[in-house]
Design an enzyme around this catalytic site. Sequence first.
Site, PDB file in Angstrom:
ATOM      1  N   GLU A 110      -3.956  -0.752  -1.448  1.00 31.20           N
ATOM      2  CA  GLU A 110      -3.743   0.569  -2.086  1.00 31.20           C
ATOM      3  C   GLU A 110      -3.624   0.430  -3.601  1.00 31.20           C
ATOM      4  OE1 GLU A 110      -1.765   3.566   0.036  1.00 31.20           O
ATOM      5  OE2 GLU A 110      -2.169   2.642   1.985  1.00 31.20           O
TER       6      GLU A 110
HETATM    7  N1  CAA Z   1      -5.950  12.168  -9.167  1.00 37.11           N
HETATM    8  C1  CAA Z   1      -7.037  12.941  -9.383  1.00 37.11           C
HETATM    9  N2  CAA Z   1      -8.160  12.475  -9.996  1.00 37.11           N
HETATM   10  C2  CAA Z   1      -8.162  11.211 -10.386  1.00 37.11           C
HETATM   11  C3  CAA Z   1      -7.070  10.350 -10.207  1.00 37.11           C
HETATM   12  C4  CAA Z   1      -5.926  10.879  -9.557  1.00 37.11           C
HETATM   13  N3  CAA Z   1      -4.846  10.150  -9.316  1.00 37.11           N
HETATM   14  N4  CAA Z   1      -7.385   9.149 -10.717  1.00 37.11           N
HETATM   15  C5  CAA Z   1      -8.635   9.231 -11.224  1.00 37.11           C
HETATM   16  N5  CAA Z   1      -9.104  10.486 -11.011  1.00 37.11           N
HETATM   17  C6  CAA Z   1     -10.393  11.042 -11.407  1.00 37.11           C
HETATM   18  C7  CAA Z   1     -10.561  11.002 -12.925  1.00 37.11           C
HETATM   19  O1  CAA Z   1      -9.982  12.120 -13.540  1.00 37.11           O
HETATM   20  C8  CAA Z   1     -12.071  10.988 -13.070  1.00 37.11           C
HETATM   21  O2  CAA Z   1     -12.590  12.291 -12.908  1.00 37.11           O
HETATM   22  P1  CAA Z   1     -13.265  13.108 -14.154  1.00 37.11           P
HETATM   23  O3  CAA Z   1     -14.421  12.258 -14.639  1.00 37.11           O
HETATM   24  O4  CAA Z   1     -13.676  14.401 -13.548  1.00 37.11           O
HETATM   25  O5  CAA Z   1     -12.181  13.237 -15.164  1.00 37.11           O
HETATM   26  C9  CAA Z   1     -12.505  10.182 -11.849  1.00 37.11           C
HETATM   27  O6  CAA Z   1     -11.448  10.233 -10.912  1.00 37.11           O
HETATM   28  C10 CAA Z   1     -12.825   8.738 -12.182  1.00 37.11           C
HETATM   29  O7  CAA Z   1     -11.656   8.200 -12.792  1.00 37.11           O
HETATM   30  P2  CAA Z   1     -11.705   6.978 -13.768  1.00 37.11           P
HETATM   31  O8  CAA Z   1     -12.736   7.212 -14.836  1.00 37.11           O
HETATM   32  O9  CAA Z   1     -10.302   6.723 -14.196  1.00 37.11           O
HETATM   33  O10 CAA Z   1     -12.282   5.839 -12.807  1.00 37.11           O
HETATM   34  P3  CAA Z   1     -12.296   4.274 -12.967  1.00 37.11           P
HETATM   35  O11 CAA Z   1     -13.617   3.793 -12.473  1.00 37.11           O
HETATM   36  O12 CAA Z   1     -11.852   3.873 -14.333  1.00 37.11           O
HETATM   37  O13 CAA Z   1     -11.226   3.811 -11.832  1.00 37.11           O
HETATM   38  C11 CAA Z   1      -9.105   3.324 -10.910  1.00 37.11           C
HETATM   39  C12 CAA Z   1      -9.937   4.249 -11.786  1.00 37.11           C
HETATM   40  C13 CAA Z   1      -7.673   3.831 -11.041  1.00 37.11           C
HETATM   41  C14 CAA Z   1      -9.187   1.893 -11.341  1.00 37.11           C
HETATM   42  C15 CAA Z   1      -9.586   3.484  -9.429  1.00 37.11           C
HETATM   43  O14 CAA Z   1     -10.895   2.952  -9.263  1.00 37.11           O
HETATM   44  C16 CAA Z   1      -8.664   2.816  -8.428  1.00 37.11           C
HETATM   45  O15 CAA Z   1      -7.631   3.392  -8.082  1.00 37.11           O
HETATM   46  N6  CAA Z   1      -9.015   1.615  -7.934  1.00 37.11           N
HETATM   47  C17 CAA Z   1      -8.245   0.964  -6.856  1.00 37.11           C
HETATM   48  C18 CAA Z   1      -8.728   1.399  -5.511  1.00 37.11           C
HETATM   49  C19 CAA Z   1      -7.695   1.235  -4.440  1.00 37.11           C
HETATM   50  O16 CAA Z   1      -6.529   1.546  -4.614  1.00 37.11           O
HETATM   51  N7  CAA Z   1      -8.135   0.768  -3.277  1.00 37.11           N
HETATM   52  C20 CAA Z   1      -7.254   0.653  -2.164  1.00 37.11           C
HETATM   53  C21 CAA Z   1      -8.034   0.709  -0.909  1.00 37.11           C
HETATM   54  S1  CAA Z   1      -7.327   1.700   0.362  1.00 37.11           S
HETATM   55  C22 CAA Z   1      -6.205   0.717   1.163  1.00 37.11           C
HETATM   56  O17 CAA Z   1      -5.830  -0.331   0.730  1.00 37.11           O
HETATM   57  C23 CAA Z   1      -5.678   1.338   2.399  1.00 37.11           C
HETATM   58  C24 CAA Z   1      -5.217   0.431   3.432  1.00 37.11           C
HETATM   59  O18 CAA Z   1      -5.923   0.161   4.375  1.00 37.11           O
HETATM   60  C25 CAA Z   1      -3.821  -0.059   3.406  1.00 37.11           C
END
Ligand code: CAA
Length: 380
Positions: A363
């Site tokens: 996550e």
């Molecule tokens: N709420 C709403 N929108 C969001 C957001 C949030 N919390 N975070 C980002 N966004 C939106 C941004 O506003 C953007 O939209 P706009 O262009 O319209 O403004 C869009 O999403 C893209 O955002 P970024 O440009 O910030 O994207 P990025 O490529 O820089 O990545 C990141 C951001 C935070 C690194 C994201 O890729 C991330 O969270 N990565 C980690 C993924 C993750 O947590 N994976 C876990 C897998 S699930 C799991 O583990 C479950 C399980 O089985 C236990």
Amino acid sequence: MNFSLTEEQLMIQQAARDFAQNELLPGVIDRDEAQKFPKEQVKQMGELGFLGMMVNEKYSGSGLDTLSYVLVMEELSKVDASSSVIVSVNNSLVCWGLETYGTEEQKEKYLHRLATGQIIGAFCLSEPEAGSDATSQKTTAIDKGDHYVLNGTKNWITNGGTAEVYLVIAQTDKEKGHKGINALIVEKGTPGFEIGPKENKLGIRGSDTHSLMFTDVKVPKENRIGEDGFGFKFAMKTLAGGRIGIAAQALGIAAGAYELALQYSKVRKAFGTEICNHQAIAFKLADMHTKIQAARHLVYQAACDKDAGENYDLSGAMAKLYAAETAMEVATEAVQIHGGNGFVKEYHVERLMRDAKITQIYEGTSEIQKIVISRSILRD
Ligand code: CAA
């Protein structure tokens, strides 16, 4: 900040504590060893209402707040993080995502069974080449009018083999980048959907982690969650809440390891006295206790932010980062305090140490939490 718990929250906390001691603790070492999914315990947790804690009662949920959910996650995780991750994914990622963004038909069709544990769900974002870099989705969902055709592979999916309902994130329009991504509900048994072998893991070995393969899987349009192109935001918003659940899991692992180390230090003797009387051990316990309390404040704060309708992206990421780092550190110290016994399975702390590691990874890794936190504070 006032975290004085209500009567109801205290009762729920006690119910989870009793369940963990009476139903999760027996057999936890064997399940870990054999990588055995806690099927019977999941059924019982469904009956207790732990699998749909925040779901509205009209969809057969428990209708509770996030703080109650966090209290349950903490208590279950003190004993068995393999079971608590099943609770976390089903509650935070699957039920919450569906209830918040699904259509009325989708909620009626899936939520009742998910919230009561008749079936469990999985959240499918990660891919062989899209882990932290979640926008780089290679799985495609091509729009064919009244349905999508899904192709690709998902990795490390919790509940991957046992789930009946899968929320799958996939790219529909590559040109649009993250705005071309959709979230689709896929049912087990849909032709072309295959489940890969179970992963052999370092920790949370009782949980069921698989790759999933989709080959020309037809998914009806009515199974899309939200508007066309909402899939990435769906994943981000859902994960923001999921991180509070995993932060509570990390807090529970830390607290469980600390409690075992504290008890052990009061009975184990060395150099003519109980080892807690040696400053080397007493100071370790002091650090562990302090960090756990700090983590608890961050986790409860994030839960309260969510319950108050405030933005919880920042507080959830801080809670997850700090609690996960604390879990790893405290569990490692708990093994150290146990000395040679800490290295032996029957003392439980080695398992808690192995289980702690995943909280720094899934996550959103600790490094991803720092991206979320730094972007948030630099933007404000
Ligand atoms: N709420 C709403 N929108 C969001 C957001 C949030 N919390 N975070 C980002 N966004 C939106 C941004 O506003 C953007 O939209 P706009 O262009 O319209 O403004 C869009 O999403 C893209 O955002 P970024 O440009 O910030 O994207 P990025 O490529 O820089 O990545 C990141 C951001 C935070 C690194 C994201 O890729 C991330 O969270 N990565 C980690 C993924 C993750 O947590 N994976 C876990 C897998 S699930 C799991 O583990 C479950 C399980 O089985 C236990």
